[in-house]
Design a protein around this motif. Structure first.
Motif, PDB file in Angstrom:
ATOM      1  N   PHE A  20      -8.451  -4.059   1.609  1.00  0.00           N
ATOM      2  CA  PHE A  20      -7.080  -3.553   1.484  1.00  0.00           C
ATOM      3  C   PHE A  20      -7.065  -2.085   1.062  1.00  0.00           C
ATOM      4  O   PHE A  20      -6.243  -1.303   1.547  1.00  0.00           O
ATOM      5  CB  PHE A  20      -6.300  -4.391   0.476  1.00  0.00           C
ATOM      6  CG  PHE A  20      -4.871  -3.944   0.310  1.00  0.00           C
ATOM      7  CD1 PHE A  20      -3.957  -4.122   1.335  1.00  0.00           C
ATOM      8  CD2 PHE A  20      -4.453  -3.319  -0.854  1.00  0.00           C
ATOM      9  CE1 PHE A  20      -2.637  -3.698   1.199  1.00  0.00           C
ATOM     10  CE2 PHE A  20      -3.148  -2.889  -1.003  1.00  0.00           C
ATOM     11  CZ  PHE A  20      -2.236  -3.084   0.028  1.00  0.00           C
ATOM     12  N   GLN A  21      -7.988  -1.696   0.183  1.00  0.00           N
ATOM     13  CA  GLN A  21      -8.078  -0.290  -0.230  1.00  0.00           C
ATOM     14  C   GLN A  21      -8.347   0.614   0.970  1.00  0.00           C
ATOM     15  O   GLN A  21      -7.756   1.680   1.104  1.00  0.00           O
ATOM     16  CB  GLN A  21      -9.199  -0.116  -1.258  1.00  0.00           C
ATOM     17  CG  GLN A  21      -8.848  -0.589  -2.659  1.00  0.00           C
ATOM     18  CD  GLN A  21      -9.969  -0.305  -3.632  1.00  0.00           C
ATOM     19  OE1 GLN A  21     -10.626   0.735  -3.551  1.00  0.00           O
ATOM     20  NE2 GLN A  21     -10.214  -1.236  -4.549  1.00  0.00           N
ATOM     21  N   TRP A  31       5.560  -1.835   5.487  1.00  0.00           N
ATOM     22  CA  TRP A  31       5.685  -3.136   6.149  1.00  0.00           C
ATOM     23  C   TRP A  31       4.370  -3.549   6.823  1.00  0.00           C
ATOM     24  O   TRP A  31       4.042  -4.739   6.906  1.00  0.00           O
ATOM     25  CB  TRP A  31       6.831  -3.128   7.154  1.00  0.00           C
ATOM     26  CG  TRP A  31       6.634  -2.261   8.372  1.00  0.00           C
ATOM     27  CD1 TRP A  31       7.122  -1.015   8.570  1.00  0.00           C
ATOM     28  CD2 TRP A  31       5.892  -2.602   9.564  1.00  0.00           C
ATOM     29  NE1 TRP A  31       6.740  -0.528   9.795  1.00  0.00           N
ATOM     30  CE2 TRP A  31       5.995  -1.494  10.436  1.00  0.00           C
ATOM     31  CE3 TRP A  31       5.184  -3.713   9.973  1.00  0.00           C
ATOM     32  CZ2 TRP A  31       5.383  -1.474  11.685  1.00  0.00           C
ATOM     33  CZ3 TRP A  31       4.581  -3.702  11.215  1.00  0.00           C
ATOM     34  CH2 TRP A  31       4.676  -2.599  12.064  1.00  0.00           C
ATOM     35  N   ALA A  32       3.582  -2.556   7.288  1.00  0.00           N
ATOM     36  CA  ALA A  32       2.288  -2.857   7.907  1.00  0.00           C
ATOM     37  C   ALA A  32       1.301  -3.366   6.861  1.00  0.00           C
ATOM     38  O   ALA A  32       0.558  -4.332   7.107  1.00  0.00           O
ATOM     39  CB  ALA A  32       1.738  -1.615   8.600  1.00  0.00           C
ATOM     40  N   LEU A  33       1.306  -2.736   5.693  1.00  0.00           N
ATOM     41  CA  LEU A  33       0.421  -3.185   4.613  1.00  0.00           C
ATOM     42  C   LEU A  33       0.810  -4.575   4.128  1.00  0.00           C
ATOM     43  O   LEU A  33      -0.050  -5.422   3.863  1.00  0.00           O
ATOM     44  CB  LEU A  33       0.469  -2.190   3.453  1.00  0.00           C
ATOM     45  CG  LEU A  33      -0.104  -0.799   3.739  1.00  0.00           C
ATOM     46  CD1 LEU A  33       0.170   0.136   2.567  1.00  0.00           C
ATOM     47  CD2 LEU A  33      -1.605  -0.889   4.003  1.00  0.00           C
ATOM     48  N   ILE A  38      -0.034 -10.603   4.028  1.00  0.00           N
ATOM     49  CA  ILE A  38       0.467 -11.949   4.353  1.00  0.00           C
ATOM     50  C   ILE A  38      -0.487 -12.663   5.307  1.00  0.00           C
ATOM     51  O   ILE A  38      -0.836 -13.832   5.113  1.00  0.00           O
ATOM     52  CB  ILE A  38       1.888 -11.863   4.956  1.00  0.00           C
ATOM     53  CG1 ILE A  38       2.885 -11.391   3.891  1.00  0.00           C
ATOM     54  CG2 ILE A  38       2.310 -13.216   5.523  1.00  0.00           C
ATOM     55  CD1 ILE A  38       4.266 -11.098   4.439  1.00  0.00           C
ATOM     56  N   ILE A  39      -0.921 -11.946   6.345  1.00  0.00           N
ATOM     57  CA  ILE A  39      -1.844 -12.541   7.321  1.00  0.00           C
ATOM     58  C   ILE A  39      -3.157 -12.924   6.655  1.00  0.00           C
ATOM     59  O   ILE A  39      -3.713 -14.005   6.905  1.00  0.00           O
ATOM     60  CB  ILE A  39      -2.083 -11.567   8.491  1.00  0.00           C
ATOM     61  CG1 ILE A  39      -0.809 -11.408   9.314  1.00  0.00           C
ATOM     62  CG2 ILE A  39      -3.230 -12.056   9.385  1.00  0.00           C
ATOM     63  CD1 ILE A  39      -0.883 -10.315  10.354  1.00  0.00           C
ATOM     64  N   SER A  40      -3.672 -12.066   5.784  1.00  0.00           N
ATOM     65  CA  SER A  40      -4.935 -12.345   5.091  1.00  0.00           C
ATOM     66  C   SER A  40      -4.821 -13.605   4.244  1.00  0.00           C
ATOM     67  O   SER A  40      -5.732 -14.447   4.224  1.00  0.00           O
ATOM     68  CB  SER A  40      -5.339 -11.157   4.212  1.00  0.00           C
ATOM     69  OG  SER A  40      -5.634 -10.026   5.007  1.00  0.00           O
ATOM     70  N   LEU A  73     -15.753 -14.186  11.696  1.00  0.00           N
ATOM     71  CA  LEU A  73     -14.980 -13.130  12.350  1.00  0.00           C
ATOM     72  C   LEU A  73     -14.182 -12.309  11.343  1.00  0.00           C
ATOM     73  O   LEU A  73     -14.024 -11.098  11.497  1.00  0.00           O
ATOM     74  CB  LEU A  73     -14.045 -13.766  13.377  1.00  0.00           C
ATOM     75  CG  LEU A  73     -13.382 -12.860  14.409  1.00  0.00           C
ATOM     76  CD1 LEU A  73     -14.440 -12.151  15.255  1.00  0.00           C
ATOM     77  CD2 LEU A  73     -12.461 -13.675  15.295  1.00  0.00           C
ATOM     78  N   VAL A  74     -13.690 -12.971  10.296  1.00  0.00           N
ATOM     79  CA  VAL A  74     -12.856 -12.290   9.299  1.00  0.00           C
ATOM     80  C   VAL A  74     -13.697 -11.624   8.218  1.00  0.00           C
ATOM     81  O   VAL A  74     -13.486 -10.453   7.873  1.00  0.00           O
ATOM     82  CB  VAL A  74     -11.866 -13.286   8.650  1.00  0.00           C
ATOM     83  CG1 VAL A  74     -11.165 -12.643   7.448  1.00  0.00           C
ATOM     84  CG2 VAL A  74     -10.845 -13.751   9.675  1.00  0.00           C
TER      85      VAL A  74
END
Length: 411
Positions: A20-21, A31-33, A38-40, A73-74
């Motif tokens: 995230f950093q 909103w992108a961050l 949320i997705i993570s 993958l993540v």
């Protein structure tokens, strides 16, 4: 168990914070961050839920393979990104310490801001495993390679000079989901026109029923002049799930042994047979699975009973650790051992003839390709199928063609 789970949670938290950093250094849109966060969280919740739903009475399923693929993958790209940023933090800490003790400027910040270009480098490096894993899932797992290998033996019977053997291993039929690709692989097997075909174990992941949809496909493997032979692999014993009873487990084991016959392979169970050509013969020896860290049902002495040291012998033994621990120094002198099992961990880097690397090499001394010690050889097939991770990166599925040659090695 609770302590290990806590360590895992802490490890994932560190990775997520660093990832995230890096993103926050490059992206300033709130909103992108927020969407990324949320997705993570949703992905992590799904992964945890999927693993909690794992049923040991069923074993590996398409969902568990999908989940494992998602984990890699993540988190492998995020781990790469984390290592880059940790390296930057070490530099920032060192620079801050030097400034603190040397600089007379009180306005100098001890811990400098994170640099944008470092985050860009980290994301660029993280994209490599991410794209590789994507390729491995959609293309790599069915990217079959025919690998040809000539091996020289001074005591090979003259009649067998130029004798060709096709080897397949680690089919793991329960993982297949593309009939067209498997048909293509069987065509490749048939195109080799070898004298003999050998299958070195792991026809299923766990349950005999996994192979039922593929029986007709594998029965397309043409008859070879000198036969079709097989041995068992560690997965063929059904030991990685919880069975309702020993009787059910044994019934499945018997059904798995029968599968080899149903695709016209003669299963060798700690025994040997002779291959005869031109009035001469070589011994084909097959043992049950013997692994240093896996089931040890193989009985090499029983399988080679009544054979002499001078007899030319080819051994089928699923796990290459058997060669490392027992076979290569055995008094009966097994000239060539054919194994599989490792899959090359389905992930690595390989430039044929020049370089190969995989995490498998830190577990197995012999993990892919040909190895020799005092004129005795082991060839480790990289596997026909795949297991756990539904893909292959760098280490491709293999059909091996070995040609026996009379004489001393030219290497």
């Amino acid at each position: 168990m609770g302590f290990r789970f806590l360590l895992l949670c802490l490890f994932l938290l560190v990775i997520e914070l660093y990832a995230f950093q890096a993103l926050r250094t490059l992206v300033k849109i709130k909103w992108a961050l927020l969407s990324y966060q949320i997705i993570s969280v949703l992905v992590l919740v799904f992964i945890v839920y999927s693993f909690m739903q794992f049923d040991r009475s069923v074993g590996q399923t398409k969902q568990t393979m999908f989940t494992m693929g998602l984990v890699l993958l993540v988190y492998i790209p995020k781990l790469v990104l984390t290592l880059v940023l940790i390296g930057e933090d070490v530099f920032r800490l060192g620079a801050g310490s030097v400034n603190h003790f040397i600089s007379s400027n009180d306005n100098v910040t001890f811990f400098a801001s994170r640099r944008k270009f470092v985050s860009q480098i980290g994301l660029g490096l993280a994209a490599v495993p991410f794209l590789s894993l994507i390729y491995g899932i959609f293309e790599g797992r069915y990217n079959y390679k025919v690998i040809k290998q000539s091996i020289f033996f001074p005591d090979l019977p003259d009649a067998f000079d130029g004798f060709k053997i096709t080897q397949i291993s680690d089919v793991h039929s329960g993982s297949f989901d593309n009939p067209e690709k498997i048909e293509y692989a069987i065509d490749l097997v048939n195109e080799q026109n070898s004298d003999l075909i050998l299958f070195t174990g792991d026809i299923v992941n766990t349950d005999a029923k996994e192979m039922h949809p593929w029986l007709d496909t594998f029965n397309r493997i043409k008859k070879h002049e000198y036969g079709k032979y097989s041995v068992l692999g560690n997965h063929d014993y059904g030991e990685y799930v919880t069975w309702p009873s020993e009787k059910a487990k044994e019934a499945n084991f018997q059904a798995i042994k029968n599968l080899y016959g149903q695709i016209d392979f003669k299963l060798l169970l700690n025994e040997h047979t002779f291959i005869e050509k031109g009035g001469q013969k070589i011994a084909l020896v097959g043992v049950e699975n013997w692994g240093h860290n896996f089931k040890q049902a193989g009985d090499l002495n029983k399988a080679a009973q009544h054979l002499n040291k001078e007899d030319f012998k080819i051994l089928m033994s699923h796990d290459p650790s058997h060669w490392d621990y027992e076979v290569q120094h055995h008094e009966k002198n097994f000239h060539l051992t054919l194994s599989g099992h490792t899959h090359g961990m389905q992930f690595g880097i390989e430039i044929p003839g020049y370089f190969k690397w995989s995490l498998a090499q830190y577990v197995y001394k012999q993990w892919a390709g040909l190895y020799e010690n005092l004129g005795r050889y082991v060839y480790v097939n990289r596997g026909f199928g795949y297991h756990a991770y539904p893909g292959r990166v760098g280490i491709m599925p293999e059909i091996t063609v070995i040609e026996l040659k009379k004489g001393k090695s030219v290497a």
